[in-house]
Structures are given as structure tokens and as C-alpha cells.
Design a protein around this motif. Sequence first.
Motif, short mmCIF file in Angstrom:
data_model
loop_
_atom_site.label_atom_id
_atom_site.label_comp_id
_atom_site.label_asym_id
_atom_site.label_seq_id
_atom_site.Cartn_x
_atom_site.Cartn_y
_atom_site.Cartn_z
N ALA A 183 45.24 -96.01 54.07
CA ALA A 183 46.64 -96.30 53.42
C ALA A 183 46.70 -97.10 51.53
N ALA A 184 45.53 -97.68 51.31
CA ALA A 184 46.06 -97.62 49.83
C ALA A 184 46.10 -96.17 48.91
N VAL A 185 45.27 -95.42 49.76
CA VAL A 185 45.17 -93.91 48.40
C VAL A 185 46.78 -93.17 48.93
N VAL A 186 47.13 -93.37 50.36
CA VAL A 186 48.96 -92.80 50.47
C VAL A 186 49.97 -93.50 49.28
N THR A 187 49.87 -94.56 48.92
CA THR A 187 50.71 -95.57 48.81
C THR A 187 50.55 -95.45 47.50
N VAL A 188 48.90 -95.38 46.73
CA VAL A 188 49.11 -95.22 45.23
C VAL A 188 49.60 -93.66 44.64
N ALA A 189 49.53 -92.43 46.53
CA ALA A 189 50.03 -91.30 46.13
C ALA A 189 51.72 -90.62 46.57
N LEU A 190 51.79 -92.06 47.22
CA LEU A 190 53.37 -92.38 47.01
C LEU A 190 54.35 -92.57 46.11
N ALA A 191 53.17 -93.10 45.00
CA ALA A 191 53.99 -93.96 44.04
C ALA A 191 54.19 -93.02 43.42
N LEU A 192 52.82 -92.05 42.69
CA LEU A 192 52.53 -91.00 41.73
C LEU A 192 53.51 -89.54 41.96
N GLY A 193 54.18 -90.42 42.90
CA GLY A 193 55.26 -88.57 43.28
C GLY A 193 56.69 -89.57 43.06
N GLY A 194 56.63 -90.27 42.77
CA GLY A 194 57.61 -90.95 41.88
C GLY A 194 58.04 -89.55 40.28
N VAL A 195 56.97 -89.10 39.87
CA VAL A 195 57.18 -88.69 38.42
C VAL A 195 57.33 -87.57 39.03
N LEU A 196 57.02 -86.83 39.62
CA LEU A 196 58.14 -84.74 40.27
C LEU A 196 59.62 -85.36 40.37
N LEU A 197 60.06 -86.90 41.12
CA LEU A 197 60.96 -87.25 41.67
C LEU A 197 61.63 -87.10 40.39
N GLY A 198 61.21 -87.97 39.20
CA GLY A 198 62.10 -88.34 38.44
C GLY A 198 62.40 -87.44 37.80
N LEU A 199 61.38 -86.40 37.14
CA LEU A 199 61.68 -85.29 37.46
C LEU A 199 62.92 -84.11 36.88
N LEU A 200 62.53 -83.88 39.02
CA LEU A 200 64.19 -83.09 39.70
C LEU A 200 65.00 -83.74 39.03
#
Length: 213
Positions: A48-65
Motif C-alpha cells: 500500500a505504501a508503494v501504491v501511495t507513492v506511485a499515485l502521488a507521483l502520478g500527480g506530475v502527469l495530471l499537472g502537465l495535462l
Amino acid sequence: MTAPLTPPPPPHDNSPHQGWQAPPPAGAPGAGAYEQDGPGMKTEVREAAVVTVALALGGVLLGLLWWWLAPHVPLVGDSVDKRWVVYLKDSEGEQAAGVDGTFTLLGLGFGLVSAVVVFLLRRRGGVPFVVALGLGGLLGSLLAWRLGVWLGPESDVLAHAKAVGKGVTFSAPLKLGAKGALLAWPIAGLLVHLGLTALFGPRDPEPPYPQQP
């Protein structure tokens, strides 16, 4: 003369109804029926900690879009009595609402995708993964918001108006007016994951019916 009274030998019937029957060995089938299935709690927390970090880093793609797809709000600068003022070029325009709407729609899409991916990787679900979806989605939304503002036009509107000149149209800073849009990603992720788990998640085995005497 009578024979001595001796008690009869104990019965050798290994009936399953006997209470003193020894449990099956560890390697026998059914020995682990009461053991917990799947990985332990520590493994679930690490995943679950890995999933949390991966989703948080996915915010970079959301911000770019968001920075790329959000509409621009046109502004115009003017000098009145040697003082600069800035006003909307189109006072009836809906670009500002479009900025919030774009972020909300992107957040809903990211929540849907993240929930599907997490469910496919971990069909059994679990509380740690639900927390990871909510927390990771919220952190990703916050990162996307700040990244979009940082990549967008200059935040100092007056300085920007002076730089481009009087009467020249320029874009307003990228701003999220409705802060509730930050919850679109985590809420969508939680709802979609809950629905997938309810529809396609594993079912607990039903207890067998007791045999009638």
C-alpha cells in the motif's frame, strides 16, 4: 468355579464423532483451513505504501495535462492616472470555470484508472489499499495543482501587464478557484474500487450444511 471378571477391551472404532481424535498433521489437506489467506498485514502495508507513492507521483502527469488542456483567461492591462490596472478582456467569458472543470474531469479520470489498476493488482482488496487510494490520490492532486500553477503564466499580474504593454492581451495565472476539485481523484478512486470489489472481488466460501443424523 467362575471366571475372573475382566473389563472388555476398548473399542477400536476411529469414529469422527470421538472428541479425543488427534488433529491432522501440518502437511495434511485441510490443516491450514483456519490460517489467514494471502500475504500478512506487513506485506499489505508495504504494498500500500508503494501504491501511495506511485499515485502521488502520478500527480506530475495530471499537472502537465491540466497546464496543457486548461483554457487561458485573457487579461488586459491599462494605465489610469499613472497607475496600472488589470481587467478581464471578456467579462462574460467562462474560461475561469473551464480551468476548474478541466482539473475536475482529469481528476475523475485519474481516479478511475488508478482504482482499476490497483484492483487488478490486488483483487482481494484490504484496508491498507483503500487508504492508499485515498491518500495517494489526494497527494497527487495537490502536486498537480502546484505544478500547474508553477508552469502557468506569471503570477504577478501587474508586472506581467507592464512587461507586455498597455492594451496587450495576456493570460492570467493558472488558478484553481474551486478547491473541492482536489477531491475528485481520491473520491473517484475509492468509489470505483469499492464497486469493482463488490462486483468482481473474491467471495468467502459458504459454510457446509451439517449432515443430518
